[in-house]
Write a protein that holds these residues in place. Structure first.
Motif, PDB file in Angstrom:
ATOM      1  N   PHE A  44       8.436   3.859  -6.121  1.00 40.81           N
ATOM      2  CA  PHE A  44       7.382   3.711  -7.132  1.00 40.81           C
ATOM      3  C   PHE A  44       6.038   3.444  -6.467  1.00 40.81           C
ATOM      4  CE2 PHE A  44       4.722   1.176  -9.917  1.00 40.81           C
ATOM      5  CZ  PHE A  44       4.761   1.903 -11.108  1.00 40.81           C
ATOM      6  N   SER A  45       5.997   2.494  -5.545  1.00 36.97           N
ATOM      7  CA  SER A  45       4.743   2.144  -4.866  1.00 36.97           C
ATOM      8  C   SER A  45       4.204   3.312  -4.049  1.00 36.97           C
ATOM      9  CB  SER A  45       4.964   0.933  -3.956  1.00 36.97           C
ATOM     10  OG  SER A  45       5.438  -0.178  -4.679  1.00 36.97           O
ATOM     11  N   LEU A  46       5.102   3.999  -3.334  1.00 38.05           N
ATOM     12  CA  LEU A  46       4.699   5.119  -2.491  1.00 38.05           C
ATOM     13  C   LEU A  46       4.099   6.250  -3.320  1.00 38.05           C
ATOM     14  CD1 LEU A  46       4.612   6.529   0.273  1.00 38.05           C
ATOM     15  CD2 LEU A  46       6.963   7.305  -0.156  1.00 38.05           C
ATOM     16  N   PHE A  47       4.797   6.630  -4.385  1.00 39.61           N
ATOM     17  CA  PHE A  47       4.325   7.755  -5.194  1.00 39.61           C
ATOM     18  C   PHE A  47       3.112   7.382  -6.034  1.00 39.61           C
ATOM     19  CE2 PHE A  47       8.112   9.750  -3.807  1.00 39.61           C
ATOM     20  CZ  PHE A  47       7.943  11.112  -4.004  1.00 39.61           C
ATOM     21  N   LEU A  48       2.999   6.126  -6.418  1.00 42.57           N
ATOM     22  CA  LEU A  48       1.794   5.689  -7.124  1.00 42.57           C
ATOM     23  C   LEU A  48       0.581   5.811  -6.213  1.00 42.57           C
ATOM     24  CD1 LEU A  48       0.403   4.448  -9.581  1.00 42.57           C
ATOM     25  CD2 LEU A  48       1.005   2.180  -8.680  1.00 42.57           C
ATOM     26  N   CYS A  49       0.711   5.364  -4.973  1.00 45.90           N
ATOM     27  CA  CYS A  49      -0.384   5.470  -4.001  1.00 45.90           C
ATOM     28  C   CYS A  49      -0.741   6.933  -3.741  1.00 45.90           C
ATOM     29  CB  CYS A  49      -0.009   4.781  -2.698  1.00 45.90           C
ATOM     30  SG  CYS A  49       0.106   2.979  -2.817  1.00 45.90           S
TER      31      CYS A  49
END
Length: 312
Positions: free
Chosen positions: A28-33
């Motif tokens: 989630f964090s990776l793809f949000l960034c």
């Protein structure tokens, strides 16, 4: 399993990139960034081009449309995956799945056509410099954009209408993070032979023709540049198309990599992970490629950021 009519299908299940709950926050964090960088980077490119008159040329007109396409391409796939992770849900409605599939086809096809149009622009600029402004008139450039969008839309509608005629099994799990056409066909109970034939025909026609145009353009560009007497002239000519060539290599290289990975592995989940390389990575990297390799673009972005900061 009993097939059900497509009108009765409540929803599909997007299994995503992994089943491991511990990895979901990281994904989630990776793809949000990645998504935020993609939107911000491409938006800055569009604003820099529109705000500076020196960029009101065919090359940058195509680049701004490419940036807009990249933003839309990422927006079609990534936010839905983020919402599903956040809600700890894997569902997507039948209408939502088909809509996502159609828009992915539209923007992937549009990007393919835009890269061919940009290659043609560089071909005319390098091989026919004296006729450049005569050939690459604004209305001709606009016509290329409209033609590219029309062809991509027709291709997407054709595939979508062919999917509408299918019935689906009760097992509606798609081992992907978005509704990819090939994966949707795999969960159909109907005969998909015609659909698969259409995929290959459309790929050869709507994908092969733009790729052939890119190859044709760069073949003539290389031949013309090699005929230049000075090494400085050769470097200057190549530098004008270096960014575009990098983007073309990234786009087609990742597509080829995903295709090869699908041949050597039987795991749909691994293919889904590999598909990230052409659906998510190129839209994020394209703004960096064009800004870092283009001195004028870096200066325009710097002015835009300074001007925006001064307003606050």
């Amino acid at each position: 399993m009993e097939p059900t009519n497509h009108t009765a299908v409540p929803e599909f299940l997007l299994l995503g990139l992994t089943d491991d709950p511990a990895l979901q926050p990281l994904i989630f964090s990776l793809f949000l960034c990645i998504y935020l960088v993609t939107v911000l980077g491409n938006l800055l490119i569009i604003l820099a081009i529109s705000s500076d008159s020196q960029f009101h040329t065919p090359m940058y007109f195509f680049l701004s449309n490419l940036s807009l396409t990249d933003m839309c391409f990422s927006t079609i796939t990534v936010p839905k995956m983020l919402v599903n992770i956040q809600r700890q849900s894997k569902t997507i409605s039948y209408a939502g799945c088909l809509s996502q599939m159609g828009f992915v086809l539209i923007f992937a096809g549009l990007e393919n056509s835009l890269l061919a149009a940009m290659a043609y622009d560089r071909y005319v600029a390098i091989c026919h410099p004296l006729r450049y402004m005569v050939i690459m008139k604004p209305h001709f450039c606009l016509l290329l954009i409209v033609l590219s969008l029309s062809i991509s839309t027709v291709d997407a509608l054709l595939h979508s209408l062919m999917v509408l005629r299918l019935s689906f099994c009760t097992d509606l799990e798609i081992p992907h993070f978005f509704c990819e056409l090939a994966q949707v066909l795999k969960v159909a109970c109907s005969d998909t032979f015609i659909n698969n034939v259409l995929i290959y025909l459309a790929a050869c026609t709507f994908g092969g023709v733009p790729l052939s145009g890119v190859i044709f353009s760069y073949t003539h560009i290389v031949i013309s540049v090699l005929k230049l007497p000075s090494s400085q002239g050769k470097y200057k000519a190549f530098s004008t198309c270096g960014s575009h060539l990098s983007v073309v290599s990234l786009f087609y290289g990742t597509l080829l990599g995903v295709y090869i990975s699908s041949l050597v592995t039987d795991s749909p989940r691994k293919t889904a992970v590999a598909s990230v390389m052409y659906t998510v990575v190129p839209p994020m990297l394209n703004p960096f490629i064009y800004s870092l390799r283009n001195r004028d673009m870096k200066e325009a972005l710097r002015k835009l950021i300074v001007r925006t900061a001064s307003l606050h």
